[in-house]
Design an enzyme around this catalytic site. Structure first.
Site, PDB file in Angstrom:
ATOM      1  CB  ALA A   1      45.771  73.542  52.779  1.00  0.00           C
TER       2      ALA A   1
ATOM      3  N   GLY B   1      45.006  78.737  52.765  1.00  0.00           N
ATOM      4  CA  GLY B   1      46.366  78.677  53.302  1.00  0.00           C
ATOM      5  C   GLY B   1      47.329  79.623  52.599  1.00  0.00           C
TER       6      GLY B   1
ATOM      7  CD  GLU C   1      44.813  80.150  56.938  1.00  0.00           C
ATOM      8  OE1 GLU C   1      45.023  79.152  56.201  1.00  0.00           O
ATOM      9  OE2 GLU C   1      44.186  80.088  57.996  1.00  0.00           O
TER      10      GLU C   1
ATOM     11  CD  GLU D   1      40.450  78.554  54.451  1.00  0.00           C
ATOM     12  OE1 GLU D   1      39.747  79.550  54.192  1.00  0.00           O
ATOM     13  OE2 GLU D   1      41.683  78.617  54.633  1.00  0.00           O
TER      14      GLU D   1
HETATM   15  N1  CO8 Z   1      44.470  72.091  46.426  1.00  0.00           N
HETATM   16  C1  CO8 Z   1      44.763  71.177  45.476  1.00  0.00           C
HETATM   17  N2  CO8 Z   1      44.685  71.436  44.161  1.00  0.00           N
HETATM   18  C2  CO8 Z   1      44.305  72.672  43.786  1.00  0.00           C
HETATM   19  C3  CO8 Z   1      43.998  73.678  44.709  1.00  0.00           C
HETATM   20  C4  CO8 Z   1      44.091  73.346  46.100  1.00  0.00           C
HETATM   21  N3  CO8 Z   1      43.852  74.244  47.066  1.00  0.00           N
HETATM   22  N4  CO8 Z   1      43.662  74.801  44.035  1.00  0.00           N
HETATM   23  C5  CO8 Z   1      43.749  74.504  42.742  1.00  0.00           C
HETATM   24  N5  CO8 Z   1      44.147  73.225  42.570  1.00  0.00           N
HETATM   25  C6  CO8 Z   1      44.369  72.496  41.332  1.00  0.00           C
HETATM   26  C7  CO8 Z   1      43.056  72.134  40.665  1.00  0.00           C
HETATM   27  O1  CO8 Z   1      42.538  70.936  41.222  1.00  0.00           O
HETATM   28  C8  CO8 Z   1      43.482  71.972  39.223  1.00  0.00           C
HETATM   29  O2  CO8 Z   1      44.106  70.693  39.089  1.00  0.00           O
HETATM   30  P1  CO8 Z   1      43.740  69.746  37.811  1.00  0.00           P
HETATM   31  O3  CO8 Z   1      44.272  70.545  36.637  1.00  0.00           O
HETATM   32  O4  CO8 Z   1      44.518  68.516  38.111  1.00  0.00           O
HETATM   33  O5  CO8 Z   1      42.273  69.590  37.821  1.00  0.00           O
HETATM   34  C9  CO8 Z   1      44.572  73.025  39.061  1.00  0.00           C
HETATM   35  O6  CO8 Z   1      45.012  73.352  40.393  1.00  0.00           O
HETATM   36  C10 CO8 Z   1      44.062  74.298  38.411  1.00  0.00           C
HETATM   37  O7  CO8 Z   1      42.935  74.765  39.136  1.00  0.00           O
HETATM   38  P2  CO8 Z   1      41.529  75.142  38.438  1.00  0.00           P
HETATM   39  O8  CO8 Z   1      41.321  74.305  37.209  1.00  0.00           O
HETATM   40  O9  CO8 Z   1      40.469  75.080  39.482  1.00  0.00           O
HETATM   41  O10 CO8 Z   1      41.858  76.644  38.009  1.00  0.00           O
HETATM   42  P3  CO8 Z   1      40.807  77.853  37.843  1.00  0.00           P
HETATM   43  O11 CO8 Z   1      41.587  78.955  37.236  1.00  0.00           O
HETATM   44  O12 CO8 Z   1      39.559  77.379  37.200  1.00  0.00           O
HETATM   45  O13 CO8 Z   1      40.412  78.260  39.363  1.00  0.00           O
HETATM   46  C11 CO8 Z   1      40.842  78.780  41.694  1.00  0.00           C
HETATM   47  C12 CO8 Z   1      41.381  78.777  40.238  1.00  0.00           C
HETATM   48  C13 CO8 Z   1      39.684  79.771  41.815  1.00  0.00           C
HETATM   49  C14 CO8 Z   1      41.986  79.191  42.595  1.00  0.00           C
HETATM   50  C15 CO8 Z   1      40.352  77.365  42.048  1.00  0.00           C
HETATM   51  O14 CO8 Z   1      41.371  76.437  41.737  1.00  0.00           O
HETATM   52  C16 CO8 Z   1      40.005  77.176  43.498  1.00  0.00           C
HETATM   53  O15 CO8 Z   1      38.949  77.594  43.937  1.00  0.00           O
HETATM   54  N6  CO8 Z   1      40.896  76.498  44.278  1.00  0.00           N
HETATM   55  C17 CO8 Z   1      40.632  76.154  45.636  1.00  0.00           C
HETATM   56  C18 CO8 Z   1      40.807  77.347  46.527  1.00  0.00           C
HETATM   57  C19 CO8 Z   1      40.501  76.960  47.945  1.00  0.00           C
HETATM   58  O16 CO8 Z   1      39.428  76.547  48.298  1.00  0.00           O
HETATM   59  N7  CO8 Z   1      41.503  77.118  48.810  1.00  0.00           N
HETATM   60  C20 CO8 Z   1      41.344  76.821  50.199  1.00  0.00           C
HETATM   61  C21 CO8 Z   1      41.837  75.451  50.440  1.00  0.00           C
HETATM   62  S1  CO8 Z   1      41.529  74.981  52.120  1.00  0.00           S
HETATM   63  C22 CO8 Z   1      42.771  75.660  52.946  1.00  0.00           C
HETATM   64  O17 CO8 Z   1      43.621  76.320  52.443  1.00  0.00           O
HETATM   65  C23 CO8 Z   1      42.750  75.381  54.402  1.00  0.00           C
HETATM   66  C24 CO8 Z   1      43.953  76.028  55.027  1.00  0.00           C
HETATM   67  C25 CO8 Z   1      44.159  75.373  56.313  1.00  0.00           C
HETATM   68  C26 CO8 Z   1      45.600  75.516  56.635  1.00  0.00           C
HETATM   69  C27 CO8 Z   1      45.825  74.810  57.867  1.00  0.00           C
HETATM   70  C28 CO8 Z   1      47.289  74.908  58.216  1.00  0.00           C
HETATM   71  C29 CO8 Z   1      47.574  74.439  59.603  1.00  0.00           C
END
Ligand code: CO8
Length: 261
Positions: free
Chosen positions: A69, A112, A115, A135
């Site tokens: 998400a 997400g 999921e 998360e």
């Molecule tokens: N949301 C928003 N932006 C994101 C997300 C995200 N989940 N993941 C990555 N991005 C963005 C980064 O902010 C970055 O943007 P910018 O260039 O503007 O800084 C760009 O994507 C590239 O990401 P990274 O620079 O971090 O890339 P890396 O290769 O270094 O890392 C990762 C990749 C490991 C995937 C890392 O981006 C990461 O850890 N992302 C977050 C993963 C995460 O925590 N996901 C869970 C989110 S919470 C969730 O999903 C709750 C679900 C609930 C659903 C409910 C439905 C009802």
């Protein structure tokens, strides 16, 4: 082809009966913002109604199926607001689609994103795919089925490990634990998913729908109730021309000509 902000939609297969839906928000690793999920549910619902389409393949990019998400969107939300607005309610639209959806996952399928792949009916993964529910690392818990669907795929101990540590598992592990049904080289995943989708789309549409409904009941109900439903759905096929045609074609040693009736 219709243009979308966050999606690419294409028709595939020799008989043009497979829809390929690609998440296309590369700058944010396909983070599933409200707009993307709204578009996705609208597109899936319209494909579900499209008589030409027999199966749907959902994919992302080589780098990410979806990294979760949208954390930026969630950062400042307050409790009353998320409850009041039914935050992310539209996600469940994916689970109401009657046609089969195959997730073709390359790269990150996190939070997400993991999921969303589990809401699909079959998951194929590229060798570099990584699944996880991180998360917990950002102070929340899965909210779109991660705590419910993951244990049904991989069992309690592994699901607990994934949800409580936030650690990712790779494609091979995901296959071993039963989360994905096959692993392919990254550049083959989508093609293999389309191949499987074409096979599914060659069967009777209406019977495929009944079969999906029956298998899904296994995750929703008791064994006795599930078996009762299965029997009724099986009986239901005897009201269909396609059931008669399938069996007749077999006995006449020819290919069936299904009409979806
Ligand atoms: N949301 C928003 N932006 C994101 C997300 C995200 N989940 N993941 C990555 N991005 C963005 C980064 O902010 C970055 O943007 P910018 O260039 O503007 O800084 C760009 O994507 C590239 O990401 P990274 O620079 O971090 O890339 P890396 O290769 O270094 O890392 C990762 C990749 C490991 C995937 C890392 O981006 C990461 O850890 N992302 C977050 C993963 C995460 O925590 N996901 C869970 C989110 S919470 C969730 O999903 C709750 C679900 C609930 C659903 C409910 C439905 C009802």
């Amino acid at each position: 082809q219709k243009q979308y902000q966050y999606l690419l939609v294409d028709i595939k297969g020799q008989n043009s009966n497979v829809a390929l839906v690609q998440l296309n928000r590369p700058k944010a690793l396909n983070a599933l913002c409200d707009g993307l999920m709204t578009e996705l549910s609208t597109v899936l619902e319209s494909l579900d109604k499209d008589d030409k389409i027999g199966c749907i393949v959902l994919t992302g990019s080589t780098r990410a199926f979806a990294a979760g998400a949208d954390i930026k969107e969630m950062q400042n939300r307050k409790l009353a607001e998320v409850i009041g607005s039914g935050f992310l309610d539209q996600w469940s639209a994916v689970t109401r689609i009657k046609k089969p959806i195959i997730a073709a996952v390359n790269g990150y399928a996190l939070g997400g994103g993991c999921e969303l792949s589990m809401m699909c009916d079959i998951i194929y993964a590229g060798e570099t795919a990584e699944f996880g529910q991180p998360e917990i690392v950002i102070g929340t818990i899965p909210g779109a089925g991660g705590t419910q669907r993951l244990p049904r795929y991989v069992g309690k101990s592994k699901a607990m490990e994934i949800v409580l540590t936030g650690n990712r598992i790779n494609a091979k592990e995901a296959e071993k634990f039963g989360l994905v049904s096959a692993v392919f080289p990254p550049d083959r995943v989508v093609d293999e998913a389309i191949k499987t989708a074409e096979k599914i789309a060659s069967h009777s549409r209406i019977v495929v729908q009944l079969a999906k409904e029956a298998v899904n009941a296994a995750f929703e109900t008791t064994l006795a109730e599930g078996n009762r439903l299965e029997k009724r759905l099986f009986h239901t096929t005897f009201g269909l021309d396609d059931r008669k045609e399938g069996m007749t074609a077999f006995l006449e040693k020819r290919k069936p000509n299904f009409t979806g009736q």
